[in-house]
Design an enzyme around this catalytic site. Structure first.
Site, PDB file in Angstrom:
ATOM      1  N   ASN A 152      -1.525 -39.490 -77.501  1.00  0.00           N
ATOM      2  CA  ASN A 152      -1.711 -39.990 -78.858  1.00  0.00           C
ATOM      3  C   ASN A 152      -1.946 -41.494 -78.935  1.00  0.00           C
ATOM      4  O   ASN A 152      -2.022 -42.059 -80.020  1.00  0.00           O
ATOM      5  CB  ASN A 152      -0.499 -39.632 -79.731  1.00  0.00           C
ATOM      6  CG  ASN A 152      -0.419 -38.155 -80.026  1.00  0.00           C
ATOM      7  OD1 ASN A 152      -0.815 -37.324 -79.209  1.00  0.00           O
ATOM      8  ND2 ASN A 152       0.084 -37.794 -81.187  1.00  0.00           N
ATOM      9  N   VAL A 165      -4.074 -45.248 -82.381  1.00  0.00           N
ATOM     10  CA  VAL A 165      -2.751 -44.619 -82.369  1.00  0.00           C
ATOM     11  C   VAL A 165      -2.802 -43.423 -83.310  1.00  0.00           C
ATOM     12  O   VAL A 165      -2.991 -43.587 -84.524  1.00  0.00           O
ATOM     13  CB  VAL A 165      -1.647 -45.613 -82.818  1.00  0.00           C
ATOM     14  CG1 VAL A 165      -0.290 -44.914 -82.831  1.00  0.00           C
ATOM     15  CG2 VAL A 165      -1.615 -46.824 -81.898  1.00  0.00           C
ATOM     16  N   CYS A 166      -2.669 -42.218 -82.761  1.00  0.00           N
ATOM     17  CA  CYS A 166      -2.791 -40.994 -83.559  1.00  0.00           C
ATOM     18  C   CYS A 166      -1.429 -40.555 -84.083  1.00  0.00           C
ATOM     19  O   CYS A 166      -0.599 -40.019 -83.343  1.00  0.00           O
ATOM     20  CB  CYS A 166      -3.405 -39.880 -82.712  1.00  0.00           C
ATOM     21  SG  CYS A 166      -5.119 -40.202 -82.283  1.00  0.00           S
ATOM     22  N   LEU A 167      -1.211 -40.813 -85.375  1.00  0.00           N
ATOM     23  CA  LEU A 167       0.021 -40.411 -86.049  1.00  0.00           C
ATOM     24  C   LEU A 167      -0.329 -39.927 -87.451  1.00  0.00           C
ATOM     25  O   LEU A 167      -1.150 -40.551 -88.140  1.00  0.00           O
ATOM     26  CB  LEU A 167       0.992 -41.595 -86.161  1.00  0.00           C
ATOM     27  CG  LEU A 167       1.793 -42.011 -84.929  1.00  0.00           C
ATOM     28  CD1 LEU A 167       2.572 -43.285 -85.228  1.00  0.00           C
ATOM     29  CD2 LEU A 167       2.744 -40.917 -84.478  1.00  0.00           C
ATOM     30  N   THR A 214      -4.193 -41.000 -89.077  1.00  0.00           N
ATOM     31  CA  THR A 214      -5.098 -40.923 -87.926  1.00  0.00           C
ATOM     32  C   THR A 214      -4.948 -39.599 -87.185  1.00  0.00           C
ATOM     33  O   THR A 214      -5.546 -39.404 -86.129  1.00  0.00           O
ATOM     34  CB  THR A 214      -4.828 -42.088 -86.951  1.00  0.00           C
ATOM     35  OG1 THR A 214      -3.418 -42.139 -86.663  1.00  0.00           O
ATOM     36  CG2 THR A 214      -5.255 -43.421 -87.560  1.00  0.00           C
TER      37      THR A 214
END
Length: 445
Positions: free
Chosen positions: A85, A92-94, A99
């Site tokens: 992530n 930043v994949c959250l 995202t």
């Protein structure tokens, strides 16, 4: 609305900076609170352990109604993906950042903020980060177990190489061979003639430089232990295994070379020790020029000596060779404790850039203690609000020594062997006390 967002950001920064969380740090230039830098120190018992991971936050005028833009900057120039992530391009994949698709209720809300984002990112830095990849639950079991192990191994290696070693080499101005590179002008350059710090806004903003140097000294033995563990698991020259989710431009490629990392790690330790030693010579020049820092430290020294006299404190404080930048404390062990009867010599080295650079402290008398590293570096917490108060460092070191019932906190793991015994079984604790007492008795010899 704009003023409200600035007020909210300023408030959150202030609260985080007061927080005693040893794994998070935030900073911004005074004139630009919308652009924030944050540091996350990797959690214990994970492949990220005690690594220094930096992120940039850009807050828009709609904050906190809308989340900030967050970018990972510890990526080895966009070449290293540290997590399923956390991409090599900094993404930043959250779900809370919008995202990544999340479950209902996981999206951003104005109740969240800078700290909740940092804690969410920190939670990605787990013991098994492979689990963060979507579809992990449906993965093929035998191959999946192998991938998990391979992934942990290369993250541990790159955490040491990129987030710790490369970062410290850049801060110290040394190359991988340990040789000092051509000195670069930094914000920390100090003009002893002018008695000012160059505040050129074109100089790179490196707010965590001193923090990382001091934490490196705390965690040095843990880094060595991670290298030893890595050497037992992989061979030098062995290539990293590519994960199924890694794309051609979003990957973590390379080869293991723990022997090289250990050599560079030891060079950094020596450079940090040499740097603190050099402060003494710089300090004598500053004293001769009667700089503000020199005069201030001399006055503070005299005040601490007087306070010891007034409070009947048995400890003794003196200057090494009359140098106000080098204080030597003789600490007498507290009666009716395991330290009773001990006599310990502790050297406090101050920088001519104090308090921007905090003191480096070392026990010159050996003491087996869970809050003192094998080389004598104490793990202590001086209040941030009093960082310019030299006595607060003395008080904090003594408090760490004498604390009778400290809370368990793996972020204070500075002496792996003592820490393991202190927090182990009842028999382990007895062994710890015996070794502590033995070192106390030896201090009097």
């Amino acid at each position: 609305m704009a003023d409200q967002s600035v007020f909210r950001i300023t408030k959150e920064l202030s609260e985080l900076q007061k927080n005693s969380d040893l794994s998070l740090a935030v900073a911004c230039r005074d004139v630009d609170v919308r652009n924030v830098k944050a540091l996350i120190i990797g959690p214990h018992d994970t492949p990220y352990e005690f690594g220094f991971f930096e992120f940039s936050f850009k807050f828009n005028k709609d904050y906190p109604r809308k989340s900030p833009q967050v970018t990972a900057t510890t990526t080895n120039g966009g070449r290293c993906r540290f997590n399923p992530n956390i991409y090599s391009n900094g993404r930043v994949c959250l779900s809370i950042l919008g995202t990544w698709r999340g479950e209902r209720g996981e999206e951003w809300s104005a109740a969240q903020g800078l700290e909740s984002i940092l804690l969410s990112i920190q939670s990605l830095m787990s013991a098994n980060p492979y689990e963060n990849e979507p579809g992990f639950e449906d993965a093929n079991e035998p191959a999946d177990k192998k991938h998990q192990k391979d992934y942990v191994q290369k993250i541990r290696h790159e955490t040491l190489r990129i987030s710790v070693i490369q970062r410290l080499e850049e801060y110290l101005g040394i190359g991988p061979d340990g040789v000092v590179a051509a000195p670069a002008t930094t914000k920390d350059d100090y003009d002893l003639d002018m008695d000012v710090i160059d505040d050129d806004s074109s100089v790179p903003f490196e707010p965590f430089k001193d923090l990382c140097k001091r934490r490196f000294l705390w965690y040095y033995d843990s880094y060595l232990a991670a290298i030893q563990k890595g050497k037992e698991e992989v061979k030098d020259g062995q290539p990293f295994v590519t994960m199924p989710f890694e794309g051609s431009t979003n990957t973590m490629e390379g080869k293991f070379n723990y022997t090289e990392l250990e050599r560079r790690l030891r060079n950094i330790k020596k450079a940090l020790d040499d740097e603190a030693e050099a402060w003494a010579a710089e300090g004598l020049v500053a004293k001769a020029k009667e700089t503000t820092v020199a005069v201030n430290l001399q006055r503070q020294f005299e005040q601490v000596v007087e306070s010891f006299k007034r409070s009947d404190t048995p400890h003794n404080l003196e200057l090494a060779d009359g140098n106000p930048f080098v204080w030597v404390l003789t600490y007498f062990g507290k009666p009716m404790t395991n330290l009773d009867g001990g006599l310990f010599r502790i050297r406090f080295r101050f920088s001519p850039r104090f308090p921007e650079e905090q003191p480096r402290i070392k026990f010159e008398t050996r003491l087996f203690h869970h809050r003192i590293s094998p080389d004598g570096t104490p793990c202590y917490f001086a209040p941030l609000s009093r960082r310019e108060d030299a006595k607060s460092h003395i008080d904090a070191v003594i408090e760490a020594l004498e604390e009778e019932n400290p809370p368990y906190d793996p972020r204070t793991l500075v002496h792996p062997e003592a820490f393991k015994l202190y927090w182990g079984s009842a028999e382990d604790r007895r062994m710890y006390n015996r070794r502590l007492r033995r070192s106390v008795q030896q201090s009097m010899e």
